[in-house]
Design a protein around this motif. Structure first.
Motif, short mmCIF file in Angstrom:
data_model
loop_
_atom_site.label_atom_id
_atom_site.label_comp_id
_atom_site.label_asym_id
_atom_site.label_seq_id
_atom_site.Cartn_x
_atom_site.Cartn_y
_atom_site.Cartn_z
N ASP A 17 0.76 -1.23 -0.11
CA ASP A 17 -0.09 -0.01 0.04
C ASP A 17 0.62 1.25 0.16
OD1 ASP A 17 -2.35 -1.61 -0.30
OD2 ASP A 17 -2.56 -1.68 2.23
N ASP A 18 2.08 1.26 0.39
CA ASP A 18 3.13 2.29 0.53
C ASP A 18 3.66 2.63 -0.91
OD1 ASP A 18 2.38 2.81 3.18
OD2 ASP A 18 3.94 1.68 3.73
N VAL A 19 3.49 1.91 -1.89
CA VAL A 19 4.25 2.03 -3.24
C VAL A 19 3.52 3.31 -4.11
CG1 VAL A 19 4.68 0.81 -5.43
CG2 VAL A 19 4.84 -0.49 -3.45
N TYR A 20 4.18 3.73 -4.65
CA TYR A 20 3.63 5.31 -5.06
C TYR A 20 4.53 5.45 -6.65
CZ TYR A 20 2.57 9.98 -6.62
OH TYR A 20 2.03 10.93 -7.47
N VAL A 21 4.01 5.43 -7.72
CA VAL A 21 4.76 5.78 -8.98
C VAL A 21 4.25 6.86 -9.25
CG1 VAL A 21 5.62 5.06 -11.03
CG2 VAL A 21 5.18 3.34 -9.14
N ASN A 22 5.27 7.83 -9.58
CA ASN A 22 4.89 9.16 -10.25
C ASN A 22 5.45 9.20 -11.68
OD1 ASN A 22 3.92 11.87 -10.84
ND2 ASN A 22 6.02 12.74 -9.97
N GLU A 23 4.79 9.41 -12.81
CA GLU A 23 5.20 9.42 -14.21
C GLU A 23 5.29 10.84 -14.60
OE1 GLU A 23 4.01 6.92 -18.01
OE2 GLU A 23 2.40 7.55 -16.99
N VAL A 24 6.58 11.20 -15.16
CA VAL A 24 6.78 12.41 -15.74
C VAL A 24 7.17 12.12 -17.34
CG1 VAL A 24 7.92 14.48 -16.10
CG2 VAL A 24 7.62 13.37 -13.61
N GLU A 25 6.14 12.58 -18.18
CA GLU A 25 6.23 12.24 -19.86
C GLU A 25 6.77 13.35 -20.41
OE1 GLU A 25 3.87 9.73 -23.19
OE2 GLU A 25 3.08 9.71 -20.90
N GLY A 26 7.91 13.10 -21.41
CA GLY A 26 8.03 14.27 -22.04
C GLY A 26 8.03 13.80 -23.56
N GLU A 27 8.50 14.42 -24.45
CA GLU A 27 8.43 13.84 -25.90
C GLU A 27 8.86 12.65 -26.30
OE1 GLU A 27 9.19 16.46 -29.56
OE2 GLU A 27 8.88 17.82 -28.39
N LYS A 28 10.07 12.35 -25.94
CA LYS A 28 10.53 11.10 -26.34
C LYS A 28 11.11 10.54 -25.01
CE LYS A 28 11.53 11.76 -31.19
NZ LYS A 28 11.67 10.99 -31.98
N SER A 29 10.77 10.84 -23.77
CA SER A 29 11.03 10.02 -22.60
C SER A 29 10.19 10.04 -21.41
CB SER A 29 12.53 10.39 -22.14
OG SER A 29 12.39 12.02 -21.92
N ILE A 30 10.30 9.04 -20.56
CA ILE A 30 9.38 9.03 -19.67
C ILE A 30 10.27 8.86 -18.36
CG2 ILE A 30 7.71 7.62 -18.51
CD1 ILE A 30 6.77 6.51 -21.21
N VAL A 64 10.51 0.20 -25.17
CA VAL A 64 10.98 0.01 -26.89
C VAL A 64 9.61 -0.18 -27.53
CG1 VAL A 64 11.99 -1.67 -28.26
CG2 VAL A 64 13.22 -0.99 -26.26
N LYS A 65 8.71 -0.57 -27.06
CA LYS A 65 7.42 -0.87 -28.09
C LYS A 65 6.75 0.59 -28.11
CE LYS A 65 5.91 -5.65 -26.35
NZ LYS A 65 5.07 -6.15 -25.66
N GLU A 66 6.90 1.34 -27.23
CA GLU A 66 6.25 2.80 -27.74
C GLU A 66 7.27 3.78 -28.15
OE1 GLU A 66 4.43 4.14 -23.82
OE2 GLU A 66 3.54 2.02 -23.35
N ASN A 67 8.46 3.26 -28.57
CA ASN A 67 9.37 4.11 -29.11
C ASN A 67 9.99 5.25 -28.17
OD1 ASN A 67 9.75 2.56 -31.32
ND2 ASN A 67 8.28 3.66 -32.67
N LYS A 68 9.96 4.98 -26.89
CA LYS A 68 10.21 5.96 -25.94
C LYS A 68 11.77 5.66 -24.94
CE LYS A 68 6.22 8.46 -25.83
NZ LYS A 68 5.66 9.90 -25.05
N ARG A 69 12.24 6.29 -24.38
CA ARG A 69 13.37 6.15 -23.41
C ARG A 69 12.69 6.43 -21.91
NH1 ARG A 69 19.04 8.04 -25.54
NH2 ARG A 69 19.52 6.40 -23.87
N VAL A 70 12.99 5.35 -21.15
CA VAL A 70 12.74 5.24 -19.78
C VAL A 70 13.68 5.37 -18.79
CG1 VAL A 70 12.39 2.75 -19.53
CG2 VAL A 70 10.66 4.44 -18.32
N SER A 71 13.43 6.20 -17.73
CA SER A 71 14.30 6.40 -16.60
C SER A 71 13.69 5.88 -15.30
CB SER A 71 14.94 7.69 -16.49
OG SER A 71 15.81 7.91 -15.48
N VAL A 72 14.08 5.02 -14.53
CA VAL A 72 13.27 4.65 -13.34
C VAL A 72 14.45 5.26 -12.06
CG1 VAL A 72 12.67 2.76 -11.82
CG2 VAL A 72 12.41 2.71 -14.29
N GLU A 73 13.85 5.92 -11.44
CA GLU A 73 14.48 6.81 -10.02
C GLU A 73 13.61 6.09 -8.75
OE1 GLU A 73 14.24 10.84 -10.52
OE2 GLU A 73 15.48 11.08 -12.10
#
Length: 76
Positions: A17-30, A64-73
């Protein structure tokens, strides 16, 4: 992407229940910011960062399926 990271993190921790994910989406990256409880940080990171590296690898493969780059912090 956000749902996938939440599912993986909730499976690893003691307090899902303490897990939280915030997504910041840019043009080519997430950027995905993962927050877990202090007690579960070690379970998400793993010895020598192996689990964190595996999570990042899975997320990059999914991006890769969405043609984006992803970074996990991983944040406290």
């Amino acid at each position: 992407m956000k749902e996938l990271l939440e599912t993986i993190a909730r499976a690893l921790v003691d307090c899902p229940d303490d897990v939280y994910v915030n997504e910041v989406e840019g043009e080519k990256s997430i950027i995905l910011e993962l927050k877990v409880s202090k007690d579960d940080m070690g379970k998400v990171i793993g010895k020598q960062g192996r689990i964190a590296k595996a999570i990042r690898t899975v997320m990059k493969a999914a991006a890769v399926k969405e043609n984006k780059r992803v970074s996990v912090e991983i944040l406290q």
